[in-house]
Design a protein around this motif. Structure first.
Motif, PDB file in Angstrom:
ATOM      1  N   ALA A  12       0.822  -1.208   0.000  1.00 20.93           N
ATOM      2  CA  ALA A  12       0.000   0.000   0.000  1.00 20.93           C
ATOM      3  C   ALA A  12       0.857   1.259   0.000  1.00 20.93           C
ATOM      4  CB  ALA A  12      -0.932  -0.020   1.206  1.00 20.93           C
ATOM      5  N   ILE A  13       1.886   1.270   0.818  1.00 16.56           N
ATOM      6  CA  ILE A  13       2.752   2.453   0.909  1.00 16.56           C
ATOM      7  C   ILE A  13       3.508   2.670  -0.398  1.00 16.56           C
ATOM      8  CG2 ILE A  13       4.794   3.395   2.069  1.00 16.56           C
ATOM      9  CD1 ILE A  13       3.673   2.082   4.657  1.00 16.56           C
ATOM     10  N   VAL A  14       4.044   1.603  -0.968  1.00 16.58           N
ATOM     11  CA  VAL A  14       4.771   1.729  -2.235  1.00 16.58           C
ATOM     12  C   VAL A  14       3.833   2.224  -3.333  1.00 16.58           C
ATOM     13  CG1 VAL A  14       5.956   0.444  -4.064  1.00 16.58           C
ATOM     14  CG2 VAL A  14       6.606   0.111  -1.672  1.00 16.58           C
ATOM     15  N   LEU A  15       2.638   1.658  -3.430  1.00 13.90           N
ATOM     16  CA  LEU A  15       1.685   2.122  -4.441  1.00 13.90           C
ATOM     17  C   LEU A  15       1.335   3.592  -4.231  1.00 13.90           C
ATOM     18  CD1 LEU A  15      -0.702  -0.952  -4.744  1.00 13.90           C
ATOM     19  CD2 LEU A  15       0.911  -0.126  -6.468  1.00 13.90           C
ATOM     20  N   ASP A  55       2.263  -8.614 -10.317  1.00 14.04           N
ATOM     21  CA  ASP A  55       0.815  -8.578 -10.115  1.00 14.04           C
ATOM     22  C   ASP A  55       0.122  -7.535 -10.996  1.00 14.04           C
ATOM     23  OD1 ASP A  55       1.087 -10.577  -8.234  1.00 14.04           O
ATOM     24  OD2 ASP A  55       0.962  -9.230  -6.504  1.00 14.04           O
ATOM     25  N   ASP A  56       0.871  -6.925 -11.909  1.00 12.83           N
ATOM     26  CA  ASP A  56       0.351  -5.910 -12.845  1.00 12.83           C
ATOM     27  C   ASP A  56      -0.146  -4.642 -12.154  1.00 12.83           C
ATOM     28  OD1 ASP A  56       0.898  -7.491 -15.125  1.00 12.83           O
ATOM     29  OD2 ASP A  56      -0.986  -8.584 -14.829  1.00 12.83           O
ATOM     30  N   CYS A  57       0.383  -4.360 -10.975  1.00 14.92           N
ATOM     31  CA  CYS A  57       0.042  -3.121 -10.282  1.00 14.92           C
ATOM     32  C   CYS A  57       1.024  -2.001 -10.634  1.00 14.92           C
ATOM     33  CB  CYS A  57       0.032  -3.338  -8.775  1.00 14.92           C
ATOM     34  SG  CYS A  57      -1.335  -4.381  -8.223  1.00 14.92           S
ATOM     35  N   LEU A  58       2.200  -2.376 -11.105  1.00 17.43           N
ATOM     36  CA  LEU A  58       3.209  -1.421 -11.547  1.00 17.43           C
ATOM     37  C   LEU A  58       3.717  -1.825 -12.919  1.00 17.43           C
ATOM     38  CD1 LEU A  58       5.494  -0.992  -8.383  1.00 17.43           C
ATOM     39  CD2 LEU A  58       3.695   0.555  -9.173  1.00 17.43           C
ATOM     40  N   GLU A  59       4.023  -0.825 -13.730  1.00 17.25           N
ATOM     41  CA  GLU A  59       4.746  -1.102 -14.966  1.00 17.25           C
ATOM     42  C   GLU A  59       6.132  -0.498 -14.829  1.00 17.25           C
ATOM     43  OE1 GLU A  59       3.332   2.331 -18.055  1.00 17.25           O
ATOM     44  OE2 GLU A  59       1.941   0.673 -17.729  1.00 17.25           O
ATOM     45  N   VAL A  60       7.071  -1.060 -15.534  1.00 14.82           N
ATOM     46  CA  VAL A  60       8.472  -0.680 -15.390  1.00 14.82           C
ATOM     47  C   VAL A  60       9.025  -0.264 -16.745  1.00 14.82           C
ATOM     48  CG1 VAL A  60      10.756  -1.518 -14.723  1.00 14.82           C
ATOM     49  CG2 VAL A  60       8.744  -2.301 -13.489  1.00 14.82           C
ATOM     50  N   TYR A  61       9.842   0.774 -16.737  1.00  8.22           N
ATOM     51  CA  TYR A  61      10.563   1.176 -17.945  1.00  8.22           C
ATOM     52  C   TYR A  61      11.901   1.760 -17.535  1.00  8.22           C
ATOM     53  CZ  TYR A  61       8.826   5.911 -16.954  1.00  8.22           C
ATOM     54  OH  TYR A  61       8.537   7.109 -16.357  1.00  8.22           O
ATOM     55  N   ASP A  62      12.854   1.707 -18.442  1.00  5.26           N
ATOM     56  CA  ASP A  62      14.190   2.240 -18.193  1.00  5.26           C
ATOM     57  C   ASP A  62      14.372   3.536 -18.969  1.00  5.26           C
ATOM     58  OD1 ASP A  62      14.876   0.092 -16.577  1.00  5.26           O
ATOM     59  OD2 ASP A  62      15.707  -1.070 -18.230  1.00  5.26           O
ATOM     60  N   TYR A  72      12.409   2.997 -13.845  1.00 11.17           N
ATOM     61  CA  TYR A  72      11.261   3.752 -13.355  1.00 11.17           C
ATOM     62  C   TYR A  72      10.069   2.828 -13.154  1.00 11.17           C
ATOM     63  CZ  TYR A  72      13.405   8.292 -14.079  1.00 11.17           C
ATOM     64  OH  TYR A  72      14.218   9.388 -13.984  1.00 11.17           O
ATOM     65  N   TYR A  73       9.248   3.180 -12.180  1.00 10.43           N
ATOM     66  CA  TYR A  73       8.041   2.424 -11.860  1.00 10.43           C
ATOM     67  C   TYR A  73       6.857   3.367 -11.966  1.00 10.43           C
ATOM     68  CZ  TYR A  73      11.397  -0.869  -9.973  1.00 10.43           C
ATOM     69  OH  TYR A  73      12.442  -1.735  -9.837  1.00 10.43           O
ATOM     70  N   GLY A  79      -3.202  -1.202 -10.350  1.00  8.13           N
ATOM     71  CA  GLY A  79      -2.543  -0.714  -9.150  1.00  8.13           C
ATOM     72  C   GLY A  79      -3.330   0.389  -8.468  1.00  8.13           C
ATOM     73  N   THR A  80      -3.946   1.251  -9.259  1.00 11.21           N
ATOM     74  CA  THR A  80      -4.765   2.323  -8.704  1.00 11.21           C
ATOM     75  C   THR A  80      -5.995   1.754  -7.997  1.00 11.21           C
ATOM     76  OG1 THR A  80      -3.995   3.860 -10.399  1.00 11.21           O
ATOM     77  CG2 THR A  80      -6.039   4.434  -9.269  1.00 11.21           C
ATOM     78  N   VAL A  81      -6.616   0.747  -8.604  1.00 13.00           N
ATOM     79  CA  VAL A  81      -7.764   0.089  -7.971  1.00 13.00           C
ATOM     80  C   VAL A  81      -7.335  -0.541  -6.647  1.00 13.00           C
ATOM     81  CG1 VAL A  81      -9.391  -1.845  -8.198  1.00 13.00           C
ATOM     82  CG2 VAL A  81      -9.017  -0.291 -10.126  1.00 13.00           C
ATOM     83  N   GLN A  82      -6.186  -1.220  -6.662  1.00  8.60           N
ATOM     84  CA  GLN A  82      -5.684  -1.859  -5.447  1.00  8.60           C
ATOM     85  C   GLN A  82      -5.356  -0.825  -4.376  1.00  8.60           C
ATOM     86  OE1 GLN A  82      -5.532  -5.248  -4.887  1.00  8.60           O
ATOM     87  NE2 GLN A  82      -5.108  -4.602  -2.799  1.00  8.60           N
TER      88      GLN A  82
END
Length: 105
Positions: A12-15, A55-62, A72-73, A79-82
């Motif tokens: 929750a905190i990370v999101l 879990d598809d709550c974050l996407e990652v790119y460099d 980057y995350y 993730g917003t719903v969660q």
């Protein structure tokens, strides 16, 4: 902190931290922001980031920064719903605990 920090609270905190930056934020910055609230190590947070990505709550790119790639995350729709679910649960949980601490239960 004397209270145990469970996986759901860390998620929750990370999101919440990642959601503040619409274009995403990088791992070290996330670590620093989380550390402003909790005493956690990078070795604790990076598995959380990987799990949220899986879990598809974050996407990652460099992206290149100073001649090096920086990871980057960015929060996803899932993730917003969660995160919204966590916020709702947190309000109820913290309210119940506060009632007990203040003798209003």
């Amino acid at each position: 902190m004397v209270f145990n920090t469970g996986a759901a609270l860390l998620d929750a905190i990370v999101l919440a931290v990642v959601s503040k930056e619409p274009e995403g934020t990088y791992g070290y910055r996330i670590t620093q922001d989380v550390r402003s609230a909790l005493d956690v190590s990078e070795s604790t947070l990076y598995p959380v980031l990987r799990r949220l990505q899986k879990d598809d709550c974050l996407e990652v790119y460099d992206m290149e920064c100073g001649g090096r790639n920086r990871r980057y995350y960015k929060i996803t729709e899932k993730g917003t719903v969660q995160l919204n679910l966590y916020k709702t649960e947190w309000k109820q949980y913290s309210s119940n605990i506060t009632k007990i601490f203040t003798g209003r239960a």
